[in-house]
Design a protein around this motif. Structure first.
Motif, PDB file in Angstrom:
ATOM      1  N   THR A  75      43.471 158.213  85.051  1.00  0.00           N
ATOM      2  CA  THR A  75      43.903 159.480  84.469  1.00  0.00           C
ATOM      3  C   THR A  75      44.722 159.254  83.203  1.00  0.00           C
ATOM      4  O   THR A  75      44.551 159.945  82.192  1.00  0.00           O
ATOM      5  N   LEU A  76      45.627 158.282  83.245  1.00  0.00           N
ATOM      6  CA  LEU A  76      46.483 157.982  82.102  1.00  0.00           C
ATOM      7  C   LEU A  76      45.664 157.542  80.888  1.00  0.00           C
ATOM      8  O   LEU A  76      45.972 157.900  79.740  1.00  0.00           O
ATOM      9  N   LEU A  77      44.602 156.776  81.119  1.00  0.00           N
ATOM     10  CA  LEU A  77      43.849 156.172  80.020  1.00  0.00           C
ATOM     11  C   LEU A  77      42.760 157.077  79.450  1.00  0.00           C
ATOM     12  O   LEU A  77      42.266 156.819  78.344  1.00  0.00           O
ATOM     13  N   VAL A 219      51.904 161.170  76.093  1.00  0.00           N
ATOM     14  CA  VAL A 219      52.442 162.410  76.658  1.00  0.00           C
ATOM     15  C   VAL A 219      51.381 163.120  77.501  1.00  0.00           C
ATOM     16  O   VAL A 219      51.656 163.569  78.625  1.00  0.00           O
ATOM     17  N   LEU A 220      50.143 163.210  76.986  1.00  0.00           N
ATOM     18  CA  LEU A 220      49.074 163.874  77.742  1.00  0.00           C
ATOM     19  C   LEU A 220      48.720 163.083  78.999  1.00  0.00           C
ATOM     20  O   LEU A 220      48.675 163.632  80.103  1.00  0.00           O
ATOM     21  N   GLY A 221      48.451 161.787  78.838  1.00  0.00           N
ATOM     22  CA  GLY A 221      48.100 160.975  80.001  1.00  0.00           C
ATOM     23  C   GLY A 221      49.216 160.926  81.021  1.00  0.00           C
ATOM     24  O   GLY A 221      48.983 161.019  82.227  1.00  0.00           O
ATOM     25  N   GLY A 222      50.455 160.801  80.531  1.00  0.00           N
ATOM     26  CA  GLY A 222      51.591 160.769  81.448  1.00  0.00           C
ATOM     27  C   GLY A 222      51.773 162.081  82.179  1.00  0.00           C
ATOM     28  O   GLY A 222      52.085 162.102  83.380  1.00  0.00           O
ATOM     29  N   GLY A 223      51.582 163.201  81.474  1.00  0.00           N
ATOM     30  CA  GLY A 223      51.720 164.505  82.122  1.00  0.00           C
ATOM     31  C   GLY A 223      50.677 164.716  83.198  1.00  0.00           C
ATOM     32  O   GLY A 223      50.995 165.156  84.315  1.00  0.00           O
ATOM     33  N   LEU A 224      49.418 164.397  82.889  1.00  0.00           N
ATOM     34  CA  LEU A 224      48.358 164.531  83.892  1.00  0.00           C
ATOM     35  C   LEU A 224      48.594 163.600  85.078  1.00  0.00           C
ATOM     36  O   LEU A 224      48.402 163.979  86.238  1.00  0.00           O
ATOM     37  N   THR A 225      49.034 162.373  84.789  1.00  0.00           N
ATOM     38  CA  THR A 225      49.290 161.408  85.853  1.00  0.00           C
ATOM     39  C   THR A 225      50.408 161.877  86.766  1.00  0.00           C
ATOM     40  O   THR A 225      50.334 161.737  87.994  1.00  0.00           O
ATOM     41  N   ALA A 226      51.460 162.445  86.178  1.00  0.00           N
ATOM     42  CA  ALA A 226      52.580 162.939  86.983  1.00  0.00           C
ATOM     43  C   ALA A 226      52.135 164.059  87.919  1.00  0.00           C
ATOM     44  O   ALA A 226      52.544 164.110  89.093  1.00  0.00           O
ATOM     45  N   VAL A 227      51.303 164.975  87.407  1.00  0.00           N
ATOM     46  CA  VAL A 227      50.825 166.082  88.241  1.00  0.00           C
ATOM     47  C   VAL A 227      49.937 165.553  89.375  1.00  0.00           C
ATOM     48  O   VAL A 227      50.073 165.964  90.533  1.00  0.00           O
ATOM     49  N   VAL A 228      49.022 164.630  89.037  1.00  0.00           N
ATOM     50  CA  VAL A 228      48.145 164.050  90.067  1.00  0.00           C
ATOM     51  C   VAL A 228      48.964 163.298  91.109  1.00  0.00           C
ATOM     52  O   VAL A 228      48.722 163.398  92.319  1.00  0.00           O
ATOM     53  N   GLY A 413      34.376 166.814  74.943  1.00  0.00           N
ATOM     54  CA  GLY A 413      34.004 167.693  76.049  1.00  0.00           C
ATOM     55  C   GLY A 413      33.827 166.943  77.355  1.00  0.00           C
ATOM     56  O   GLY A 413      34.350 167.350  78.397  1.00  0.00           O
ATOM     57  N   SER A 414      33.110 165.825  77.326  1.00  0.00           N
ATOM     58  CA  SER A 414      32.901 165.040  78.546  1.00  0.00           C
ATOM     59  C   SER A 414      34.208 164.466  79.065  1.00  0.00           C
ATOM     60  O   SER A 414      34.452 164.419  80.278  1.00  0.00           O
ATOM     61  N   GLY A 415      35.062 164.015  78.147  1.00  0.00           N
ATOM     62  CA  GLY A 415      36.352 163.459  78.565  1.00  0.00           C
ATOM     63  C   GLY A 415      37.240 164.495  79.220  1.00  0.00           C
ATOM     64  O   GLY A 415      37.874 164.240  80.251  1.00  0.00           O
ATOM     65  N   MET A 416      37.301 165.686  78.623  1.00  0.00           N
ATOM     66  CA  MET A 416      38.109 166.751  79.207  1.00  0.00           C
ATOM     67  C   MET A 416      37.563 167.161  80.572  1.00  0.00           C
ATOM     68  O   MET A 416      38.324 167.447  81.495  1.00  0.00           O
ATOM     69  N   LEU A 417      36.234 167.185  80.708  1.00  0.00           N
ATOM     70  CA  LEU A 417      35.645 167.520  82.007  1.00  0.00           C
ATOM     71  C   LEU A 417      36.055 166.508  83.062  1.00  0.00           C
ATOM     72  O   LEU A 417      36.425 166.869  84.191  1.00  0.00           O
ATOM     73  N   ASN A 418      36.051 165.228  82.719  1.00  0.00           N
ATOM     74  CA  ASN A 418      36.468 164.192  83.665  1.00  0.00           C
ATOM     75  C   ASN A 418      37.944 164.325  84.036  1.00  0.00           C
ATOM     76  O   ASN A 418      38.331 164.140  85.195  1.00  0.00           O
ATOM     77  N   MET A 419      38.785 164.634  83.048  1.00  0.00           N
ATOM     78  CA  MET A 419      40.204 164.814  83.346  1.00  0.00           C
ATOM     79  C   MET A 419      40.424 166.000  84.283  1.00  0.00           C
ATOM     80  O   MET A 419      41.247 165.937  85.212  1.00  0.00           O
ATOM     81  N   LEU A 423      42.135 166.129  88.014  1.00  0.00           N
ATOM     82  CA  LEU A 423      43.259 167.016  88.304  1.00  0.00           C
ATOM     83  C   LEU A 423      42.921 167.991  89.422  1.00  0.00           C
ATOM     84  O   LEU A 423      43.668 168.123  90.398  1.00  0.00           O
ATOM     85  N   PHE A 424      41.781 168.662  89.311  1.00  0.00           N
ATOM     86  CA  PHE A 424      41.384 169.617  90.345  1.00  0.00           C
ATOM     87  C   PHE A 424      41.111 168.911  91.673  1.00  0.00           C
ATOM     88  O   PHE A 424      41.387 169.458  92.743  1.00  0.00           O
ATOM     89  N   GLY A 425      40.573 167.685  91.599  1.00  0.00           N
ATOM     90  CA  GLY A 425      40.304 166.944  92.826  1.00  0.00           C
ATOM     91  C   GLY A 425      41.568 166.659  93.609  1.00  0.00           C
ATOM     92  O   GLY A 425      41.600 166.786  94.845  1.00  0.00           O
ATOM     93  N   ALA A 426      42.633 166.269  92.885  1.00  0.00           N
ATOM     94  CA  ALA A 426      43.911 166.016  93.561  1.00  0.00           C
ATOM     95  C   ALA A 426      44.456 167.288  94.193  1.00  0.00           C
ATOM     96  O   ALA A 426      44.964 167.285  95.320  1.00  0.00           O
ATOM     97  N   ILE A 427      44.336 168.407  93.470  1.00  0.00           N
ATOM     98  CA  ILE A 427      44.864 169.677  93.972  1.00  0.00           C
ATOM     99  C   ILE A 427      44.070 170.169  95.181  1.00  0.00           C
ATOM    100  O   ILE A 427      44.636 170.593  96.195  1.00  0.00           O
TER     101      ILE A 427
END
Length: 497
Positions: A75-77, A219-228, A413-419, A423-427
């Motif tokens: 997620t971070l990368l 900042v983006l990778g860290g934020g997503l990682t923290a939420v996951v 687009g593909s990268g955002m879909l994977n992110m 995120l949704f998978g963890a939730i």
């Protein structure tokens, strides 16, 4: 004009793109991209089967980190991988990712302590965002008329992976223990490296500014990682625990800060102007939600199959892993076959209508699974309905993204879909475990789940699918690829007499 490369492999691309027919070279190219992409799904199944052996070998209660470490690094990368692929070409980045993935799994297999296992898994996490590049690469290296079908075949092949992986995992773990699964992943990732190196041409660069927004990526990778991370730990910590709220709060703050960082950056890591377009935002959100259900629900169903059946205590079916693998062949074949069929004919139909029809079937299917899952026959019939829709979803999602972004924006687009899927998978996973815990019995420190909890897990999948369907209804008509438009323009132009 996009600069051409001196690479001999790239020079072969125009010839392959000339007529839009499947050739042996294009089939091999599809295999070279699909193998490492679906190896991620196989790795999830193999890793899940290896966790018990890891816990028993190293006598740890923190075995959840075996899978979580890889997810967090991936997620971070992801935002960095998207940008690097556009700057330097996707093939180069794919080679680096697969090399690190093979190295990480080998280190984990050799490790003599649990923390070294986690270190190896962290290195293997560099391979995690591969899907963010592979689906985008399809548009760069395949003829325009085959982009939708090639993307659909890559997506639907997850059904074949789900069909084979449980048998493979059982054989590897039963014969060689958890190290057998890790060594297989290392070898399979090395094969992925060879396939990409030999068969995939370098892709055009879609970003020519050498600047790199390191701060925005962190900042983006860290934020997503923290939420996951917070979502993954919320069930064990408690959702009102200060640690859970702290990590969630930190992640949300980081994501808000990211918006301001990108506005002031001369070289943004993500072009937020693209994401502000309504069709892009709707397609990515709906695609992320729907694919989360398609990928997550079968894994959660394993709990129902493998947990014991103890009247009044546990409503599991009490199957062995081998029996579950045999029974699940039915619905995995349905998913794979449906995906292949949709992939072949998708370009002849309105992608939105096919996509929405798949969502309807998947929502109905998981609603039925929630009501009827008490034995093999009920689970087979209802799961086949759900996976009929899931096959459409996994084949149609890449085409949905292709239809709302330009060729230069495909990597984004593909990268955002994977992110979003991460995120949704963890939730969704956290929500499923919360539903199970709400109707459970704890015996000697182990939670056993009642039937109502299992029902709500599947109904949660149906509700998320309905949310994706509602969003999809507002997606405007999808455009064809730029190459298709150019081709039509040439065909319609007056020809000299």
């Amino acid at each position: 004009m996009t600069p051409t490369s001196s690479s001999p492999q790239l020079d072969l691309a125009p010839g392959a793109r000339a007529d839009g027919r499947w050739t042996p070279r294009l089939v091999l190219l599809l295999i070279a991209l699909a193998w490492p992409t679906q190896l991620l799904a196989a790795g999830g199944i193999l890793g899940a089967n290896a966790m018990a052996g890891v816990a028993q070998t190293f006598h740890t209660t923190q075995v959840a980190w075996f899978g979580l470490t890889l997810t967090l690094v991936s997620t971070l990368l992801t935002p960095f991988v998207i940008k690097l692929g556009d700057l330097y070409g996707k093939r180069r980045v794919m080679l680096a990712m697969t090399a690190l993935g093979a190295l990480g799994e080998a280190l984990a297999a050799l490790a003599g302590s649990f923390w070294l296992v986690l270190a190896g898994r962290a290195v293997a996490g560099f391979y995690g965002p591969f899907g963010a590049l592979s689906f985008a690469a399809v548009r760069d290296v395949f003829p325009p008329r085959l982009v939708k079908s090639a993307s659909g075949i890559m997506g639907s092949s997850v059904g074949l992976v789900a069909l084979v992986s449980p048998f493979l995992a059982g054989w590897l773990v039963d014969t060689w223990g958890y190290r057998g699964a890790l060594w297989f992943l290392a070898a399979a990732t090395a094969v992925a490296f060879a396939l990409v190196a030999l068969l995939v041409p370098e892709t055009p660069r879609h970003a020519f500014d050498s600047g790199f927004d390191w701060l925005g990526g962190v900042v983006l990778g860290g934020g997503l990682t923290a939420v996951v991370y917070a979502t993954g730990q919320g069930q064990s910590w408690g959702w009102s625990d200060a640690r859970t709220l702290g990590w969630l709060g930190a992640g949300v703050v980081a994501l808000v800060v990211f918006l301001f960082v990108e506005r002031s950056s001369a070289h943004p890591i993500l072009d937020l102007r693209v994401l502000r377009r309504r069709p892009v935002a709707l397609a990515l959100t709906a695609g992320g939600l729907a694919q989360t259900v398609a990928f997550t629900m079968p894994g959660l169903a394993i709990l129902l199959a493998l947990y014991p059946h103890i009247p009044g205590v546990s409503a599991g079916l009490g199957w062995t892993a081998q029996h579950n693998a045999v029974v699940s062949v039915s619905w995995n074949l349905v998913m794979f076959g449906t995906g292949l069929l949709v992939s072949r004919y998708l370009r002849f139909f309105d992608t939105r209508k096919v996509w929405c029809a798949g969502l309807v079937v998947m929502a109905v299917g998981y609603t039925l699974v929630g009501f009827f899952h008490g034995d093999e026959l009920e689970l087979i019939l209802t799961s086949c309905v759900a996976n009929l829709g899931a096959g459409v979803v996994v084949a149609g999602a890449p085409a949905l993204v292709v239809g709302v972004v330009s060729r230069d924006e495909q990597g984004l687009g593909s990268g955002m879909l994977n992110m979003l899927i991460s995120l949704f998978g963890a939730i969704v996973t956290a929500g499923a475990y919360a539903a199970l815990a709400a109707d459970s019995t704890v015996v000697d420190g182990t939670a056993f789940y009642h039937d109502t909890g299992y029902s709500w897990v599947f109904w949660l999948g149906a509700l998320v699918t309905v949310a994706a369907l509602l969003l999809s209804l507002f997606i405007p008509p999808l455009k064809e690829t730029a190459e298709d438009e150019d081709g039509r323009a040439e065909a319609e132009a007056p020809q000299p007499a």
